[in-house]
Write a protein that holds these residues in place. Structure first.
Motif, PDB file in Angstrom:
ATOM      1  N   ASP A  74       1.161  -2.699   7.265  1.00  0.00           N
ATOM      2  CA  ASP A  74       0.302  -2.743   8.445  1.00  0.00           C
ATOM      3  C   ASP A  74       0.031  -4.160   8.917  1.00  0.00           C
ATOM      4  N   SER A 311       0.105  -7.862  13.543  1.00  0.00           N
ATOM      5  CA  SER A 311      -0.289  -6.599  14.162  1.00  0.00           C
ATOM      6  C   SER A 311      -1.717  -6.651  14.686  1.00  0.00           C
ATOM      7  N   ARG A 312      -2.007  -5.745  15.609  1.00  0.00           N
ATOM      8  CA  ARG A 312      -3.391  -5.605  16.068  1.00  0.00           C
ATOM      9  C   ARG A 312      -4.298  -5.173  14.913  1.00  0.00           C
ATOM     10  N   THR A 313      -3.747  -4.395  13.992  1.00  0.00           N
ATOM     11  CA  THR A 313      -4.526  -3.960  12.831  1.00  0.00           C
ATOM     12  C   THR A 313      -4.960  -5.154  11.990  1.00  0.00           C
ATOM     13  N   THR A 451      -2.495   4.768   4.574  1.00  0.00           N
ATOM     14  CA  THR A 451      -2.672   3.590   5.426  1.00  0.00           C
ATOM     15  C   THR A 451      -1.726   3.622   6.615  1.00  0.00           C
ATOM     16  N   LEU A 455      -2.982   4.351  10.965  1.00  0.00           N
ATOM     17  CA  LEU A 455      -3.188   3.079  11.653  1.00  0.00           C
ATOM     18  C   LEU A 455      -3.728   3.239  13.069  1.00  0.00           C
ATOM     19  N   GLU A 457      -2.009   2.731  15.757  1.00  0.00           N
ATOM     20  CA  GLU A 457      -1.370   1.730  16.613  1.00  0.00           C
ATOM     21  C   GLU A 457      -0.750   2.411  17.841  1.00  0.00           C
TER      22      GLU A 457
END
Length: 504
Positions: A74, A311-313, A451, A455, A457
């Protein structure tokens, strides 16, 4: 004390140490060289230098390892204009024909062959200049290197064939069946048990101690394998972490200093890959794959999209934790001249796109950023994890707080084992982003499937008016089979004794 002619900086660098020892530039002996070439102490030292050179010579350690660790997790998207090999790794939809998977397998086994070549041939050296002490150290270094590469293999594929001989043409030594994951870890452990007895705590200078195998590095790898193997043994993890801590490492006061290129061989480093910018053969060219060269301000001087896009996460995790220091040292937001389906689908210059920033001096394919193989913060958090699993929550939290204190975050405490382990896993993500740890961490905590499937996303679309809106959700469609990679098809065809991983 090593003789001057034997004090070789790993990877064949020519430098002068503060101790005034001279490091020789010995030509590495190929892993395919016959045993007749190994006659002198210098020959076996050159072969060992070649074994260390695998860290520099491979696509895998230069940059593709990021795709197999951070991008599969992630932490990052593949970037690179969705190059098919890395897009498949990002989406965890990897066929057995994936080019990066094949390269990783073959390059790691080639690295093992180099270490094996040292181990197979060292007893043939009758040169009296090769002292028994140095002979044992060389054996320890080669065993450590072999163990390190096998750790990458078992982490990525589970059980793998164990090759002990590098120059044998016998079918029984070539077409080997896979060991189990447990058997592979046991073999790694057996290599490291000899290594810790054979390796020195120090070679006498920081710029040697940090780039060659030492007791500290071997203990660090022992701690990691006993945490990662299917049957965890956190008592051993804790003890091996203690053995690392006894070597005298200490946290660098400023987190950003770890990655600025001006603090190599620092007190926190246990082992690192050394590079020298703008030289021949010892450059970190992989940095250019992750972070662009800037010839004119903040805009990249070329227009191709970089790989391992944060990532944005991950960005949200830094922001939620209020972790400004580590975020700024790990991620750089910049204007780019290309589109990005997660951050900037319209290619607007005022929309900033993140880059992995822990190596940020690419120097037009001639970078000199060092890469950590082990550093102390990782071991402190692994010690905390072991203690939490062993039930000592208060002491566990104290090790986490050592790491958090450096980046000005408040102390934590855990009211339960599960709560504390959740905190530690998140702490490892923020502390060790883009240091090859996240995939193993998720697998070790048995949360990879939950996970990746949780996410939330999404891709982004570019509207006609130049604005962007959320588009389709990203569906990783993850299951337990995908925690390991497929055995490459080419290897299955070449070795009839190989079996494929479940689900491929």
């Amino acid at each position: 004390m090593l003789k001057n002619k034997l004090a070789i900086l790993a990877l064949g660098l020519v430098v002068a140490a503060s101790s005034c020892k001279k490091f020789l530039d010995l030509t590495p002996v190929s892993s395919t060289t016959t045993g007749n070439a190994y006659k002198t102490g210098d020959d076996i030292e050159a072969a060992l230098t070649g074994a260390y050179g695998s860290f520099m010579a491979t696509n895998f350690y230069q940059w593709e390892i990021y795709a197999h660790t951070d991008v599969r997790s992630d932490n990052a998207y593949c970037g690179g204009s969705n190059d098919i090999d890395y897009y498949q790794l990002d989406m965890n939809s990897v066929p057995n024909t994936n080019g990066s998977v094949y390269r990783a397998w073959t390059e790691l086994y080639a690295a093992i062959a180099r270490a094996n070549s040292v181990l197979v041939n060292i007893n043939n050296i009758k040169d009296e200049s090769l002292t028994n002490e140095r002979r044992q150290q060389i054996i320890g270094e080669a065993l450590f290197l072999r163990a390190f590469h096998y750790y990458q293999l078992v982490s990525l594929w589970g059980g793998v064939p164990i090759e002990r001989y590098s120059n044998s043409a016998a079918s029984k030594d070539i077409n080997l069946p896979r060991a189990t994951a447990e058997g592979t870890y046991t073999f790694i452990d057996s290599c490291l048990q000899v290594a810790v007895r054979s390796l020195p705590a120090s070679y006498g200078a920081d710029n040697i101690d940090k780039v060659r195998a030492t007791k500290g590095a071997a203990y660090a790898l022992l701690a990691k394998i006993w945490a990662q193997r299917p049957e965890r043994n956190y008592t051993k993890v804790s003890l091996y972490c203690d053995s690392v801590l006894l070597q005298g490492y200490s946290l660098v006061p400023r987190y950003a200093d770890l990655f600025d290129g001006n603090h190599n061989y620092n007190t926190e480093s246990i082992m690192e890959i050394p590079y020298i910018a703008n030289t021949s053969g010892v450059i970190n060219w992989g940095t250019e794959m992750l972070y662009p060269t800037h010839d004119n301000g903040q805009v990249p001087s070329d227009t191709w999209q970089r790989y391992c896009v944060p990532s944005r996460t991950l960005v949200a995790a830094f922001d939620k934790a209020g972790d400004v220091i580590r975020k700024n040292a790990s991620i750089s937001f910049e204007s780019v001249p290309w589109t990005d389906v997660f951050w900037n689908p319209c290619g607007a210059g005022d929309v900033l796109v993140p880059f992995a920033f822990k190596a940020h001096n690419p120097s037009n394919w001639s970078g000199g950023d060092h890469t950590y193989l082990f550093r102390l913060a990782d071991i402190l958090l692994l010690k905390a994890e072991a203690l939490a699993n062993l039930g000592d929550l208060e002491l566990s939290a104290s090790f986490v707080n050592q790491v958090r204190s450096r980046v000005k975050l408040p102390d934590i405490s855990g009211n339960s084992k599960m709560e504390l382990l959740t905190i530690i896993l998140k702490e490892r993500q923020l502390e060790l982003a883009f240091e090859w740890q996240r995939w193993n961490d998720l697998n070790r905590y048995n949360v990879t499937v939950s996970t990746m499937n949780g996410l939330g996303e999404t891709y982004y679309n570019c509207n006609n008016d130049g604005t962007m809106t959320k588009g389709a959700a990203v569906n990783y469609n993850f299951n337990d089979n995908k925690t390991v990679l497929p055995i490459p098809l080419t290897e299955l065809q070449a070795n009839p004794n190989l079996t494929q991983n479940k689900g491929y």
